[in-house]
Design a protein around this motif. Structure first.
Motif, PDB file in Angstrom:
ATOM      1  N   GLU B  13       0.671   6.435  -9.396  1.00 37.02           N
ATOM      2  CA  GLU B  13       0.977   5.027  -9.580  1.00 37.02           C
ATOM      3  C   GLU B  13       0.082   4.432 -10.673  1.00 37.02           C
ATOM      4  N   ASN B  14       0.612   3.463 -11.379  1.00 40.63           N
ATOM      5  CA  ASN B  14      -0.206   2.744 -12.349  1.00 40.63           C
ATOM      6  C   ASN B  14      -1.311   2.011 -11.600  1.00 40.63           C
ATOM      7  N   TYR B  15      -2.542   2.195 -12.028  1.00 41.94           N
ATOM      8  CA  TYR B  15      -3.642   1.627 -11.235  1.00 41.94           C
ATOM      9  C   TYR B  15      -3.626   0.106 -11.239  1.00 41.94           C
ATOM     10  N   ILE B  16      -3.003  -0.506 -12.273  1.00 38.75           N
ATOM     11  CA  ILE B  16      -2.963  -1.980 -12.304  1.00 38.75           C
ATOM     12  C   ILE B  16      -2.057  -2.480 -11.167  1.00 38.75           C
ATOM     13  N   ASP B  17      -0.915  -1.795 -10.976  1.00 33.89           N
ATOM     14  CA  ASP B  17      -0.038  -2.153  -9.843  1.00 33.89           C
ATOM     15  C   ASP B  17      -0.767  -1.948  -8.528  1.00 33.89           C
ATOM     16  N   PHE B  18      -1.493  -0.865  -8.478  1.00 32.88           N
ATOM     17  CA  PHE B  18      -2.254  -0.542  -7.259  1.00 32.88           C
ATOM     18  C   PHE B  18      -3.255  -1.662  -6.946  1.00 32.88           C
ATOM     19  N   LEU B  19      -3.933  -2.147  -7.984  1.00 37.18           N
ATOM     20  CA  LEU B  19      -4.918  -3.222  -7.771  1.00 37.18           C
ATOM     21  C   LEU B  19      -4.228  -4.499  -7.289  1.00 37.18           C
ATOM     22  N   LYS B  20      -3.038  -4.764  -7.840  1.00 36.74           N
ATOM     23  CA  LYS B  20      -2.287  -5.952  -7.404  1.00 36.74           C
ATOM     24  C   LYS B  20      -1.941  -5.845  -5.930  1.00 36.74           C
ATOM     25  N   ILE B 247      -5.194   3.871   5.312  1.00 35.39           N
ATOM     26  CA  ILE B 247      -3.888   3.408   4.856  1.00 35.39           C
ATOM     27  C   ILE B 247      -3.262   4.524   4.028  1.00 35.39           C
ATOM     28  N   VAL B 248      -2.083   4.912   4.437  1.00 35.27           N
ATOM     29  CA  VAL B 248      -1.450   6.036   3.745  1.00 35.27           C
ATOM     30  C   VAL B 248      -0.849   5.556   2.422  1.00 35.27           C
ATOM     31  N   SER B 249      -0.255   4.384   2.430  1.00 33.16           N
ATOM     32  CA  SER B 249       0.220   3.804   1.170  1.00 33.16           C
ATOM     33  C   SER B 249      -0.158   2.329   1.151  1.00 33.16           C
ATOM     34  N   PRO B 250      -0.757   1.842   0.077  1.00 34.21           N
ATOM     35  CA  PRO B 250      -1.100   0.420   0.055  1.00 34.21           C
ATOM     36  C   PRO B 250       0.139  -0.466  -0.002  1.00 34.21           C
ATOM     37  N   LYS B 251       1.282   0.103  -0.412  1.00 34.10           N
ATOM     38  CA  LYS B 251       2.498  -0.729  -0.555  1.00 34.10           C
ATOM     39  C   LYS B 251       3.093  -1.111   0.797  1.00 34.10           C
ATOM     40  N   ILE B 252       3.429  -0.117   1.579  1.00 34.35           N
ATOM     41  CA  ILE B 252       3.988  -0.422   2.899  1.00 34.35           C
ATOM     42  C   ILE B 252       2.967   0.088   3.903  1.00 34.35           C
ATOM     43  N   ASN B 253       2.198  -0.795   4.455  1.00 35.32           N
ATOM     44  CA  ASN B 253       1.166  -0.323   5.367  1.00 35.32           C
ATOM     45  C   ASN B 253       1.079  -1.209   6.590  1.00 35.32           C
TER      46      ASN B 253
END
Ligand code: SF4
Ligand code: SF4
Lengths: 211, 258
Positions: B13-20, B247-253
């Motif tokens: 994943e793009n780390y900027i998206d990850f930070l968001k 947390i397995v995924s920061p998106k859906i957790n």
């Protein structure tokens, strides 16, 4: 006993591809116990290579091909055959293979994989107990080797992954730190239970080469 | 008692998206519940460099305590000391160390496991070394130096004062011995991977005025625990100082589902 396992015959045949006249050396000690280099395996190897069209110049079982004194004695029996030999297939541990290479200056082909120093339960059943770390800690660990029997080779206690009894990595085996602790407790070795080992010194493994 | 998300640094994943995503997680969660997220753990595994990520998160969230988590599987003492020096210079003083899952239990079956140094030895070195020189001196000494002389001229050179967490098992007498050794060498925080069979260990650690955190995987919610609240209540009942949720995924957790 140094445990070896047999290499896939295809790897040996591939390694011997360029060589027509082949001698075979077995080891009558460890490799014989492991059924990788005894006289039966030497015979089987000769048959397999003959089937590939190779000319077998000699077969011999040497008591300890890793012992230069024994090797020098025994090699005299095949001195004449060696002259007409292009390559030697050696059914011993890596030490035997290299000792033979060093003495004969011939191309050597190993027929085994060398594993570790092991206990023989029965023929065909072996347990690894030592990796030859050069700094034995058995005096302080309840007589069991955590370097060999812990897949992580830890020194100071169990990892976070065991389930109370079994090892995180090898689920059929107990975590060796449970045995180590139980033994030390049994021997009343409180000072060893509390002992903290410094990180291993790998510099001592840079050994003097004398090949 | 804190709930602390533990997140592995991202793979592709793009780390900027990850930070968001992390920002939403941190802000959103603290709005909705009485329990604030004041801490976050970034775990180095295979993926984006976790120290860099810790620094980026810390710059964007100055009120959040960021902890760098690293295992003994992937780095030898030279690489670990490099981490310590980097963390120190970046002002990141929270670190968690673990032995780490063996490579054969990961997708990298054939990777060479490092385990050059173990958690107890590294803890001892971290707590006893006050400068980079001490790190070097202590890396293979039989008697680790306990040298308190600090080079006052160069703050970056002074390596002490890490807030040190260790991941441990806590279900057997051998684990208890390890806990005692870790307390003796100065570990501050103990992260225990199970709710059960650990009462004695928790009591012991608390008595020694150290912190205890219970570690669970978010996938256990709905299986081992009916809800996050149940896990939280259990941790509270054990008098833990925090509940760490991997947390397995920061998106859906699990935290965002609340
Ligand atoms: S500590 Fe283990 S690996 Fe080292 S010499 Fe002793 S038995 Fe062998
Ligand atoms: S469970 Fe025990 S034997 Fe297995 S890797 Fe961990 S410490 Fe080593």
């Amino acid at each position: 006993m140094f445990l070896t396992t047999r290499k896939d015959i295809k790897e040996i045949i591939d390694a011997a591809e360029k060589y027509q006249n082949i001698g075979i050396v077995g080891c009558a000690s460890c490799a014989s116990i492991c059924l990788t280099g005894g006289s039966a395996q030497v015979g089987e190897m000769a048959q397999a290579l003959k089937k590939e069209g190779k000319n077998i110049t000699f077969t011999i079982s040497i008591d300890e091909p890793c012992d230069m004194r024994v090797l020098k004695e025994d090699i005299r029996f095949i001195e004449d055959n060696l002259e007409h030999t292009d390559a030697i297939v050696v059914l011993s541990c890596g030490t035997g293979v290299q000792t033979i290479s060093g003495l004969t200056k011939k191309k050597v082909i190993t027929g085994t994989n060398s594993k570790y120093i092991a206990k023989t339960e029965h023929i065909g059943e072996y347990s690894p107990l030592c990796r030859g770390c050069d700094e034995c800690r058995l005096n302080f660990t309840g007589g069991v080797c955590t370097i060999t029997l812990c897949p992580k080779g830890l020194l100071n206690g169990p990892c976070e992954g065991h389930n109370g009894i079994k090892c995180e990595v090898d689920e059929e085996a107990n975590c060796i730190f449970m045995t180590s602790y139980a033994n030390m407790k049994n021997f009343g070795e409180e000072e060893n239970i509390a002992r903290i080992f410094s990180p291993r010194d790998y510099s001592i493994k840079i050994i003097k080469k004398n090949i | 008692m804190n709930i602390i998300p533990e997140i592995e640094s991202p793979l592709s994943e793009n780390y900027i998206d990850f930070l968001k995503e992390l920002k939403i997680l941190l802000n959103g969660f603290s709005r909705n519940r009485t329990i604030d997220i004041k801490n976050i753990i970034i775990e180095q595994n295979f993926g984006f460099n976790a120290i860099l990520l810790c620094k980026l998160i810390s710059d964007e969230n100055p009120d959040t305590a960021i902890t760098y988590s690293v295992n003994m599987r992937d780095k030898n003492r030279i690489a670990l000391f490099s981490d310590l020096i980097t963390l120190n210079q970046l002002g990141l003083k929270n670190i968690i160390i673990s032995e780490g899952l063996h490579p054969v239990k990961t997708v990298f079956h054939s990777a060479k496991p490092v385990y050059d140094i173990d958690v107890i030895a590294l803890s001892s070195i971290i707590k006893k070394s006050k400068s980079i020189n001490h790190l070097i001196e202590n890396n293979s000494n039989n008697d680790l130096l306990d040298n308190n002389v600090v080079n006052t001229e160069d703050a970056a050179y002074n390596i002490g004062n890490f807030n040190l967490g260790v991941k441990i098992a806590a279900s057997t007498p051998a684990d208890m011995v390890k806990i005692k050794k870790l307390i003796a060498v100065g570990a501050d925080n103990f992260i225990i991977n199970s709710f059960t069979d650990n009462i004695g260990a928790i009591e012991y650690i608390k008595k020694e005025h150290k912190n205890v955190f219970i570690h669970i995987n978010e996938l256990e919610i709905g299986k081992t625990f009916n809800s996050l609240d149940e896990a939280y209540a259990k941790a509270l009942n054990l008098k833990a100082d925090g509940l760490i949720i991997k947390i397995v995924s920061p998106k859906i957790n699990i935290l965002k589902k609340l």
